[in-house]
Design an enzyme around this catalytic site. Structure first.
Site, PDB file in Angstrom:
ATOM      1  N   CYS A  41     -43.185 -29.984 -41.431  1.00 19.57           N
ATOM      2  CA  CYS A  41     -42.477 -31.221 -41.732  1.00 19.57           C
ATOM      3  C   CYS A  41     -42.289 -32.161 -40.532  1.00 19.57           C
ATOM      4  O   CYS A  41     -41.549 -31.859 -39.610  1.00 19.57           O
ATOM      5  CB  CYS A  41     -41.102 -30.750 -42.240  1.00 19.57           C
ATOM      6  SG  CYS A  41     -40.221 -31.873 -43.245  1.00 19.57           S
TER       7      CYS A  41
ATOM      8  N   CYS B 229     -48.813 -32.008 -50.204  1.00 20.67           N
ATOM      9  CA  CYS B 229     -47.407 -32.261 -49.888  1.00 20.67           C
ATOM     10  C   CYS B 229     -47.256 -33.731 -49.502  1.00 20.67           C
ATOM     11  O   CYS B 229     -47.920 -34.193 -48.585  1.00 20.67           O
ATOM     12  CB  CYS B 229     -46.992 -31.348 -48.731  1.00 20.67           C
ATOM     13  SG  CYS B 229     -45.304 -31.623 -48.175  1.00 20.67           S
TER      14      CYS B 229
ATOM     15  N   CYS C 194     -35.315 -40.054 -42.479  1.00 19.50           N
ATOM     16  CA  CYS C 194     -34.451 -39.427 -43.485  1.00 19.50           C
ATOM     17  C   CYS C 194     -33.013 -39.506 -42.996  1.00 19.50           C
ATOM     18  O   CYS C 194     -32.739 -39.277 -41.823  1.00 19.50           O
ATOM     19  CB  CYS C 194     -34.858 -37.967 -43.693  1.00 19.50           C
ATOM     20  SG  CYS C 194     -33.849 -37.136 -44.943  1.00 19.50           S
TER      21      CYS C 194
ATOM     22  N   CYS D 108     -34.291 -30.223 -38.496  1.00 25.56           N
ATOM     23  CA  CYS D 108     -35.499 -30.820 -39.082  1.00 25.56           C
ATOM     24  C   CYS D 108     -36.082 -31.925 -38.209  1.00 25.56           C
ATOM     25  O   CYS D 108     -35.343 -32.774 -37.701  1.00 25.56           O
ATOM     26  CB  CYS D 108     -35.137 -31.374 -40.457  1.00 25.56           C
ATOM     27  SG  CYS D 108     -36.478 -32.288 -41.226  1.00 25.56           S
TER      28      CYS D 108
ATOM     29  N   SER E 173     -38.483 -31.107 -54.011  1.00 25.75           N
ATOM     30  CA  SER E 173     -37.455 -30.410 -53.230  1.00 25.75           C
ATOM     31  C   SER E 173     -36.363 -31.385 -52.807  1.00 25.75           C
ATOM     32  O   SER E 173     -36.644 -32.446 -52.257  1.00 25.75           O
ATOM     33  CB  SER E 173     -38.114 -29.796 -51.986  1.00 25.75           C
ATOM     34  OG  SER E 173     -37.129 -29.302 -51.103  1.00 25.75           O
TER      35      SER E 173
ATOM     36  N   CYS F 262     -30.307 -33.135 -41.388  1.00 29.15           N
ATOM     37  CA  CYS F 262     -30.269 -31.686 -41.162  1.00 29.15           C
ATOM     38  C   CYS F 262     -30.601 -31.436 -39.692  1.00 29.15           C
ATOM     39  O   CYS F 262     -31.543 -32.024 -39.161  1.00 29.15           O
ATOM     40  CB  CYS F 262     -31.269 -30.985 -42.079  1.00 29.15           C
ATOM     41  SG  CYS F 262     -31.008 -31.422 -43.803  1.00 29.15           S
TER      42      CYS F 262
ATOM     43  N   LEU G  79     -31.208 -24.815 -49.803  1.00 30.14           N
ATOM     44  CA  LEU G  79     -29.859 -24.242 -49.710  1.00 30.14           C
ATOM     45  C   LEU G  79     -29.555 -23.876 -48.254  1.00 30.14           C
ATOM     46  O   LEU G  79     -28.595 -24.352 -47.669  1.00 30.14           O
ATOM     47  CB  LEU G  79     -29.763 -23.025 -50.643  1.00 30.14           C
ATOM     48  CG  LEU G  79     -28.402 -22.376 -50.777  1.00 30.14           C
ATOM     49  CD1 LEU G  79     -27.360 -23.345 -51.304  1.00 30.14           C
ATOM     50  CD2 LEU G  79     -28.478 -21.150 -51.703  1.00 30.14           C
TER      51      LEU G  79
ATOM     52  N   ASN H 129     -40.279 -23.417 -38.368  1.00 30.36           N
ATOM     53  CA  ASN H 129     -41.217 -23.968 -37.391  1.00 30.36           C
ATOM     54  C   ASN H 129     -40.401 -24.621 -36.291  1.00 30.36           C
ATOM     55  O   ASN H 129     -39.693 -25.599 -36.571  1.00 30.36           O
ATOM     56  CB  ASN H 129     -42.089 -25.050 -38.043  1.00 30.36           C
ATOM     57  CG  ASN H 129     -43.215 -24.436 -38.826  1.00 30.36           C
ATOM     58  OD1 ASN H 129     -44.019 -23.695 -38.295  1.00 30.36           O
ATOM     59  ND2 ASN H 129     -43.252 -24.735 -40.110  1.00 30.36           N
TER      60      ASN H 129
ATOM     61  N   GLU I  56     -47.121 -38.871 -43.100  1.00 31.69           N
ATOM     62  CA  GLU I  56     -48.083 -37.764 -43.123  1.00 31.69           C
ATOM     63  C   GLU I  56     -48.133 -37.073 -44.483  1.00 31.69           C
ATOM     64  O   GLU I  56     -47.165 -37.038 -45.233  1.00 31.69           O
ATOM     65  CB  GLU I  56     -47.774 -36.770 -42.014  1.00 31.69           C
ATOM     66  CG  GLU I  56     -46.380 -36.236 -42.044  1.00 31.69           C
ATOM     67  CD  GLU I  56     -46.070 -35.396 -40.812  1.00 31.69           C
ATOM     68  OE1 GLU I  56     -46.117 -35.925 -39.697  1.00 31.69           O
ATOM     69  OE2 GLU I  56     -45.782 -34.217 -40.987  1.00 31.69           O
TER      70      GLU I  56
HETATM   71  N1  SAH Z   1     -35.674 -33.560 -47.989  1.00 35.09           N
HETATM   72  C1  SAH Z   1     -36.078 -32.586 -48.911  1.00 35.09           C
HETATM   73  C2  SAH Z   1     -37.573 -32.386 -48.980  1.00 35.09           C
HETATM   74  C3  SAH Z   1     -38.333 -32.424 -47.698  1.00 35.09           C
HETATM   75  S1  SAH Z   1     -38.068 -31.116 -46.573  1.00 35.09           S
HETATM   76  C4  SAH Z   1     -35.383 -31.264 -48.620  1.00 35.09           C
HETATM   77  O1  SAH Z   1     -34.770 -31.140 -47.573  1.00 35.09           O
HETATM   78  O2  SAH Z   1     -35.419 -30.404 -49.482  1.00 35.09           O
HETATM   79  C5  SAH Z   1     -38.948 -29.767 -47.327  1.00 35.09           C
HETATM   80  C6  SAH Z   1     -38.468 -28.400 -46.869  1.00 35.09           C
HETATM   81  O3  SAH Z   1     -38.876 -28.153 -45.511  1.00 35.09           O
HETATM   82  C7  SAH Z   1     -36.960 -28.278 -46.908  1.00 35.09           C
HETATM   83  O4  SAH Z   1     -36.561 -27.062 -47.487  1.00 35.09           O
HETATM   84  C8  SAH Z   1     -36.612 -28.326 -45.444  1.00 35.09           C
HETATM   85  O5  SAH Z   1     -35.376 -27.767 -45.197  1.00 35.09           O
HETATM   86  C9  SAH Z   1     -37.788 -27.605 -44.811  1.00 35.09           C
HETATM   87  N2  SAH Z   1     -37.905 -27.813 -43.356  1.00 35.09           N
HETATM   88  C10 SAH Z   1     -37.496 -28.854 -42.621  1.00 35.09           C
HETATM   89  N3  SAH Z   1     -37.765 -28.654 -41.305  1.00 35.09           N
HETATM   90  C11 SAH Z   1     -38.364 -27.452 -41.218  1.00 35.09           C
HETATM   91  C12 SAH Z   1     -38.868 -26.680 -40.130  1.00 35.09           C
HETATM   92  N4  SAH Z   1     -38.837 -27.140 -38.894  1.00 35.09           N
HETATM   93  N5  SAH Z   1     -39.399 -25.481 -40.415  1.00 35.09           N
HETATM   94  C13 SAH Z   1     -39.474 -25.004 -41.688  1.00 35.09           C
HETATM   95  N6  SAH Z   1     -39.017 -25.693 -42.756  1.00 35.09           N
HETATM   96  C14 SAH Z   1     -38.459 -26.901 -42.528  1.00 35.09           C
HETATM   97 FE1  SF4 Z   2     -34.219 -34.882 -44.643  1.00 30.91          FE
HETATM   98 FE2  SF4 Z   2     -35.123 -32.659 -45.900  1.00 30.91          FE
HETATM   99 FE3  SF4 Z   2     -35.366 -32.943 -43.224  1.00 30.91          FE
HETATM  100 FE4  SF4 Z   2     -32.963 -32.537 -44.289  1.00 30.91          FE
HETATM  101  S1  SF4 Z   2     -34.709 -31.107 -44.325  1.00 30.91           S
HETATM  102  S2  SF4 Z   2     -33.464 -34.066 -42.677  1.00 30.91           S
HETATM  103  S3  SF4 Z   2     -33.141 -33.674 -46.182  1.00 30.91           S
HETATM  104  S4  SF4 Z   2     -36.344 -34.178 -44.789  1.00 30.91           S
END
Ligand code: SAH
Ligand code: SF4
Length: 355
Positions: A340, A104, A111, A118, A195, A115, A219, A296, A91
């Site tokens: 995301c 984006c 991935c 996510c 990022s 995390c 972070l 989200n 996407e």
């Molecule tokens: N993997 C990289 C880049 C993609 S994620 C990273 O983690 O930095 C881009 C951003 O979206 C990251 O800061 C991630 O933590 C955030 N993100 C992931 N899931 C999310 C959610 N459900 N709500 C808000 N931000 C989210």
């Molecule tokens: Fe991967 Fe970024 Fe999602 Fe963490 S926040 S699982 S690094 S896409």
């Protein structure tokens, strides 16, 4: 399956042409067709000989993906679901900002960073995207804009879609080089942000790379205990090592770093966390800023909730009082699953039901 011509930087295309007994300068003509005139067929490259067009057709495809779903939200955010040649789905999101049109992009299928909050991490990494697959996301969006005939251009890029860009370093760097090329879309490096979840060796490598692209670091916690509980990567690269890499980056580049901080109710959003965060960043106030991100909610991770407005405001005020640059991120496209990985996971569920 033939590779995409979008895989190649202009200098790689020059080398390829020379290897194939073609004139080097054809590379800039081909680039003009691809990125300025934005044709979608080699046949349309009318100043090339039939022989050159045939060679290109035998060797490459142009776009290695096709659109499956396009959803436009009320705020003008548009979400594209693309299918790749091996049928994986990715996407891409177009956001209308005050300063321009920002896209984006996704960098991997799934991935591996894991995390716990996510949606993207629900699917383990299947593979890296090729450079061409990342470039094609921008080109497809630009083709859409071209078709609307308003002369709009993609002006900004955020590498914040599914995947960890520094776990696909070379392809992402080539993508950035292609976007930045003055003969290509010529999107200024300062208009591009990558990022990362914090792959320390790659942050250092990135610091030494000449591209002036902005860096954002996820972070999400001010101490190792909380960070490890939500981001497995923190076991390999704990906060101390991450901050060493940040210092190295700041010293090398003198460019600002953004810290992304998702506000998770009761997990990382309390006053003590804000104070710890201010302490962590106190010696880098001038060159850093914190982006507080509303969470989200993800159906599969229902143990996490978005922080309340009051907690977010208190957190923000504590940081501000300590002199930390800080903003609460504006949200885009919540009505169209723009977070995301959400449109993709919804579509996959639909497909499962169909089967
Ligand atoms: N993997 C990289 C880049 C993609 S994620 C990273 O983690 O930095 C881009 C951003 O979206 C990251 O800061 C991630 O933590 C955030 N993100 C992931 N899931 C999310 C959610 N459900 N709500 C808000 N931000 C989210
Ligand atoms: Fe991967 Fe970024 Fe999602 Fe963490 S926040 S699982 S690094 S896409």
């Amino acid at each position: 399956m033939k590779p995409s011509i979008y895989d190649l930087t202009q200098s790689e295309l020059s080398d390829w042409l020379v290897e194939h007994h073609e004139k080097k300068f054809r590379a800039s003509q081909i680039w003009q067709w691809l990125y300025e005139k934005r044709v979608i067929s080699f046949k349309d490259m009318s100043n090339l000989s039939h022989k050159t067009i045939e060679l290109l057709e035998e060797s490459f495809i142009i776009a290695p993906l096709k659109e499956v779903v396009v959803q436009e939200g009320e705020d003008g955010t548009t979400k594209y679901l693309f299918e790749l040649t091996d049928h994986h789905m990715i996407e891409t999101v177009l956001m209308r900002q005050a300063y321009g049109l920002s896209v984006c992009v996704t960098t991997q299928i799934g991935c591996n960073i894991g995390c716990t909050f996510c949606a993207s991490g629900l699917l383990k990494k299947q593979r890296n995207l090729t450079t061409g697959e990342i470039v094609a996301q921008i080109m497809k969006v630009q083709h859409y804009l071209d078709d609307q005939g308003k002369g709009e251009r993609v002006s900004h890029i955020v590498v914040m879609g599914i995947g960890e860009p520094f776990d696909n370093y070379k392809n992402v760097m080539n993508f950035l080089t292609i976007m930045n090329d003055s003969k290509g879309l010529h999107i200024g490096a300062r208009h591009v942000t990558v990022s990362t979840s914090g792959l320390v060796p790659k942050i250092k490598e990135f610091a030494e790379n000449g591209l002036q692209v902005n860096l954002a670091i996820s972070l999400h916690a001010p101490n190792n205990e909380v960070r490890t509980s939500i981001m497995q990567i923190n076991k390999a690269y704990p906060i101390e090592r991450l901050m060493d890499a940040v210092d190295f980056y700041l010293e090398k580049t003198n460019r600002r770093i953004t810290f992304e901080y998702i506000m998770l109710a009761g997990v990382n959003d309390q006053a003590e966390h804000a104070r710890q965060l201010a302490e962590l960043l106190k010696d880098k106030k001038k060159l850093t800023y914190v982006n507080l991100i509303p969470y989200n909610t993800v159906e599969e991770h229902n143990n996490y909730q978005r922080s309340s407005k009051e907690d977010t405001l208190e957190f923000y005020n504590i940081l501000k009082k300590q002199g930390i640059n800080c903003v609460v991120r504006q949200e885009f496209g919540t009505d169209i699953d723009a977070a995301c990985g959400q449109l993709r996971s919804k579509q996959m569920k639909k497909e499962k039901v169909k089967k």
